[in-house]
Motif scaffolding. Structure first.
Motif, PDB file in Angstrom:
ATOM      1  N   GLN A  27      25.110  41.542  28.406  1.00 20.56           N
ATOM      2  CA  GLN A  27      24.088  42.544  29.023  1.00 20.56           C
ATOM      3  C   GLN A  27      22.724  42.343  28.595  1.00 20.56           C
ATOM      4  OE1 GLN A  27      25.479  46.468  28.647  1.00 20.56           O
ATOM      5  NE2 GLN A  27      23.420  47.600  29.745  1.00 20.56           N
ATOM      6  N   VAL A  28      21.750  42.662  29.624  1.00 22.89           N
ATOM      7  CA  VAL A  28      20.441  42.416  29.270  1.00 22.89           C
ATOM      8  C   VAL A  28      19.535  43.625  29.939  1.00 22.89           C
ATOM      9  CG1 VAL A  28      18.218  41.051  29.564  1.00 22.89           C
ATOM     10  CG2 VAL A  28      20.502  39.907  29.302  1.00 22.89           C
ATOM     11  N   THR A  29      18.639  44.235  29.155  1.00 30.56           N
ATOM     12  CA  THR A  29      17.843  45.382  29.590  1.00 30.56           C
ATOM     13  C   THR A  29      16.518  44.727  29.662  1.00 30.56           C
ATOM     14  OG1 THR A  29      19.384  47.043  28.622  1.00 30.56           O
ATOM     15  CG2 THR A  29      17.281  47.562  29.078  1.00 30.56           C
ATOM     16  N   ASP A  79      18.799  41.600  24.824  1.00 32.14           N
ATOM     17  CA  ASP A  79      20.146  41.309  25.203  1.00 32.14           C
ATOM     18  C   ASP A  79      21.038  41.634  23.945  1.00 32.14           C
ATOM     19  OD1 ASP A  79      20.776  38.898  23.365  1.00 32.14           O
ATOM     20  OD2 ASP A  79      18.681  38.360  24.187  1.00 32.14           O
ATOM     21  N   ASP A  80      22.261  41.550  24.299  1.00 34.70           N
ATOM     22  CA  ASP A  80      23.201  41.860  23.235  1.00 34.70           C
ATOM     23  C   ASP A  80      24.014  40.741  22.837  1.00 34.70           C
ATOM     24  OD1 ASP A  80      24.747  41.238  25.505  1.00 34.70           O
ATOM     25  OD2 ASP A  80      26.177  43.189  25.340  1.00 34.70           O
ATOM     26  N   GLY A  90      21.789  40.107  18.356  1.00 33.23           N
ATOM     27  CA  GLY A  90      21.020  40.265  19.683  1.00 33.23           C
ATOM     28  C   GLY A  90      19.559  40.101  19.563  1.00 33.23           C
ATOM     29  N   THR A  91      18.816  39.819  20.561  1.00 31.89           N
ATOM     30  CA  THR A  91      17.270  39.531  20.539  1.00 31.89           C
ATOM     31  C   THR A  91      16.587  40.587  21.487  1.00 31.89           C
ATOM     32  OG1 THR A  91      18.039  37.395  20.453  1.00 31.89           O
ATOM     33  CG2 THR A  91      15.620  37.909  20.883  1.00 31.89           C
ATOM     34  N   THR A  92      15.323  40.819  20.636  1.00 35.01           N
ATOM     35  CA  THR A  92      14.468  41.791  21.614  1.00 35.01           C
ATOM     36  C   THR A  92      13.162  41.190  21.739  1.00 35.01           C
ATOM     37  OG1 THR A  92      15.587  43.891  21.261  1.00 35.01           O
ATOM     38  CG2 THR A  92      13.262  44.132  21.709  1.00 35.01           C
TER      39      THR A  92
END
Length: 386
Positions: A308-310, A326-327, A372-374
């Motif tokens: 999932q990506v926001t 993303d997760d 995850g990464t932001t």
């Protein structure tokens, strides 16, 4: 300019400033010593002045006593009937004693005056030295402050020029990498497909004379091949610059790109716009936002193993904020400073950062292994002076 040259210039600048600073310290020490000497000499002259006054008074007193003793001696010498020889001898000895004391006092007075004059001469010289030293300290301080500012600016200019040169080299490298990628895609995709189209067309020509039905089948396959080739060309054109971004705007273009991404990868992507309507005034900003999302999703597809990506675009009073989370499995961000960023799109992490910062924005990445990464970026709505 090589890094070694820049380092050498920096060393020369620091050495020059250090020499000037040391010189100022030495002059300040001379000034301080002169100031102390002036204070000591003034005290000595003041004490000596009091001594001179005392000696002068003593000499004047002895001179008066001397005059009286001579008068007495003359009186005794002229009246032999009243005074004895013993009186005459005593008067003579008294006059002689006073004469010697007066001579000694006057010599002391002379020596004291000489000492005072010598101290006054030394005081004058010390005051001249102090005045010159203080002026020199002020001048050297002014020069040091001026040079320190200018040399520091020179250092900054050299460093800025070096950074610009490095940035230009990275831009050239990115351009060449992008051209290589496009050339590879064209060679492996449309060029190869067109070669097959030519081959299929030749087969169809021969089949028309032998087997008409087989020729129709080959023509149908040829049509699908041309359609696939056209699709590849359109995808390459879209990657270069999606035409819809000029015609429809950022929101529909991003949504279409994300829909294609979801269909291709199966990764869920949520796209949110918060108070962004008609706030972005510059096409460069619009395209940068699109490229940022494109690169992040490309990294998610290739490396993150995310489900999932926001993506959130929010308009604030200061500018546009882009947040892409993303997760996935995440990574150690420390390696970004050790390894160059490579990407099939020609925009790696470093490229994203530089592009955002060149437009006056800011860029950051937060990531931990397994967490995850932001990616966060802030951009102005328009470019001033562009």
């Amino acid at each position: 300019m090589a890094k070694s040259d820049l380092k050498r210039i920096n060393e020369i600048i620091r050495h020059t400033l250090a020499v000037i600073e040391n010189s100022r310290g030495a002059i300040m020490e001379i000034a301080e010593n002169a100031r102390k000497e002036v204070a000591i000499l003034k005290e000595e002259i003041q004490a000596l002045q009091a001594e001179v006054q005392e000696v002068i008074k003593n000499s004047e007193r002895l001179e008066k006593l001397m005059i009286k003793s001579r008068i007495k001696l003359a009186t005794i010498s002229g009246d032999y009937t009243r005074y004895t020889e013993e009186d005459m001898r005593a008067a003579y000895e008294e006059a002689d004693r006073l004469r010697v004391e007066l001579a000694v006092s006057r010599e002391r007075e002379r020596q004291t005056v000489i000492r005072r004059n010598e101290l006054e001469r030394r005081l004058k010289n010390a005051e001249v030295t102090l005045e010159k030293a203080e002026k020199l300290v002020a001048q050297v301080s002014t020069v040091l402050d001026y040079l320190a500012g200018d040399l520091s600016k020179l250092d900054e200019h050299i460093e800025s020029a070096e950074q610009k040169r490095a940035l230009a080299l990275r831009i050239i490298k990115a351009q060449e990498e992008e051209r290589r990628r496009i050339a590879r895609k064209m060679h492996d995709g449309p060029a190869q497909s067109m070669s097959n189209v030519i081959l299929k067309a030749e087969i169809c020509e021969k089949l028309f004379e032998i087997d008409l039905e087989k020729a129709r089948e080959e023509l149908s396959a040829l049509k699908e091949m041309v359609r696939a080739c056209l699709k590849d060309v359109r995808r390459i054109i879209y990657d270069l610059r999606p035409m819809s971004i000029d015609d429809l705007g950022l929101s529909p273009t991003l949504q279409k790109y994300i829909d294609n991404f979801v269909n291709e990868t199966g990764i869920r992507v949520d796209l949110m716009f918060i108070e962004t309507d008609n706030k972005i005034k510059d096409s460069n900003i619009v395209l940068t936002v699109f490229r940022l999302v494109q690169e992040c999703l490309n990294n998610v597809k290739k490396h993150a193993c995310a489900t999932q990506v926001t993506i959130q675009l929010e308009g604030t009073t200061k500018g546009l904020t882009v947040r892409i989370k993303d997760d996935g499995k995440g990574f150690d961000t420390a390696r970004l400073s050790r390894e160059p960023a490579h990407s099939d799109s020609g925009y790696g992490v470093i490229g994203m950062r530089e592009r955002v910062e060149l437009l006056g924005g800011s860029f950051s990445i937060e990531s931990k292994t397994g967490k995850g990464t932001t990616v966060r970026a802030t951009l102005p709505y328009s470019l001033q002076g562009v």
